[in-house]
Design a protein around this motif. Structure first.
Motif, mmCIF file in Angstrom:
data_model
loop_
_atom_site.group_PDB
_atom_site.id
_atom_site.type_symbol
_atom_site.label_atom_id
_atom_site.label_comp_id
_atom_site.label_asym_id
_atom_site.label_seq_id
_atom_site.Cartn_x
_atom_site.Cartn_y
_atom_site.Cartn_z
ATOM 1 N N SER A 38 0.838 -1.186 0.000
ATOM 2 C CA SER A 38 0.000 0.000 0.000
ATOM 3 C C SER A 38 0.878 1.244 0.000
ATOM 4 N N LEU A 39 0.470 2.231 -0.795
ATOM 5 C CA LEU A 39 1.198 3.497 -0.824
ATOM 6 C C LEU A 39 1.254 4.122 0.561
ATOM 7 N N ARG A 63 -8.375 0.017 -4.170
ATOM 8 C CA ARG A 63 -9.195 -0.862 -3.349
ATOM 9 C C ARG A 63 -10.155 -0.062 -2.502
ATOM 10 N N GLN A 64 -11.238 -0.716 -2.092
ATOM 11 C CA GLN A 64 -12.179 -0.139 -1.144
ATOM 12 C C GLN A 64 -11.745 -0.547 0.261
ATOM 13 N N GLU A 88 -17.857 8.458 8.929
ATOM 14 C CA GLU A 88 -18.260 9.831 8.611
ATOM 15 C C GLU A 88 -17.130 10.704 8.082
ATOM 16 N N GLU A 89 -15.913 10.476 8.539
ATOM 17 C CA GLU A 89 -14.832 11.422 8.261
ATOM 18 C C GLU A 89 -13.643 10.862 7.478
ATOM 19 N N ALA A 90 -13.462 9.554 7.458
ATOM 20 C CA ALA A 90 -12.208 9.001 6.935
ATOM 21 C C ALA A 90 -12.071 9.104 5.426
ATOM 22 N N GLY A 91 -13.177 9.084 4.677
ATOM 23 C CA GLY A 91 -13.090 9.143 3.219
ATOM 24 C C GLY A 91 -12.240 10.294 2.713
ATOM 25 N N PRO A 92 -12.554 11.529 3.112
ATOM 26 C CA PRO A 92 -11.730 12.657 2.653
ATOM 27 C C PRO A 92 -10.281 12.570 3.141
ATOM 28 N N LEU A 93 -10.067 12.037 4.341
ATOM 29 C CA LEU A 93 -8.693 11.899 4.837
ATOM 30 C C LEU A 93 -7.885 10.922 4.004
ATOM 31 N N VAL A 94 -8.493 9.787 3.660
ATOM 32 C CA VAL A 94 -7.813 8.789 2.837
ATOM 33 C C VAL A 94 -7.495 9.374 1.474
ATOM 34 N N ALA A 95 -8.432 10.115 0.892
ATOM 35 C CA ALA A 95 -8.197 10.728 -0.419
ATOM 36 C C ALA A 95 -7.046 11.724 -0.336
ATOM 37 N N ALA A 96 -6.923 12.430 0.773
ATOM 38 C CA ALA A 96 -5.844 13.416 0.938
ATOM 39 C C ALA A 96 -4.480 12.742 1.058
ATOM 40 N N TRP A 97 -4.430 11.483 1.525
ATOM 41 C CA TRP A 97 -3.155 10.775 1.676
ATOM 42 C C TRP A 97 -2.621 10.251 0.355
ATOM 43 N N ALA A 98 -3.481 10.141 -0.648
ATOM 44 C CA ALA A 98 -3.077 9.536 -1.924
ATOM 45 C C ALA A 98 -2.053 10.364 -2.635
#
Length: 98
Positions: A38-39, A63-64, A88-98
């Motif tokens: 994983s990156l 991956r999901q 509620e909050e992790a989606g945007p955080l994960v996208a920011a880590w990419a």
């Protein structure tokens, strides 16, 4: 990874399996081979120059992520708060880590 290899007709010769991401990273840094990780697992090593990311067709594999728990288990307040935060909050955080 097995599915990706099969889709492209690749049958890699595996010579060892390692139990942890840290062990895998150390082996790659020692010149023992390549790995798919994983990156998020290697971001610090990439930033410091200890590892490099190869530009390969068909990669990265996206991956999901899922949050799971046994329905029969009552979550502790801390576990419930973590689950709520992730949903509620992790989606945007994960996208920011990419």
């Amino acid at each position: 990874m097995e599915r990706l290899f099969a889709q492209h007709g690749v049958a890699p010769r595996l010579v060892m399996e390692m139990p942890s991401n840290e062990t895998i990273k150390q082996a790659v840094m020692a010149g023992m081979g390549l790995s798919f990780l994983s990156l998020r697992t290697i971001r610090h090593e990439l930033a410091s120059g200890y590892l490099v990311q190869l530009d390969l067709a068909g990669l990265p594999v996206m991956r999901q992520w899922y949050v799971t728990h046994m329905t029969s288990k009552r979550l502790s307040p801390a576990a419930a708060a973590l689950k709520d935060f992730l949903v509620e909050e992790a989606g945007p955080l994960v996208a920011a880590w990419a």
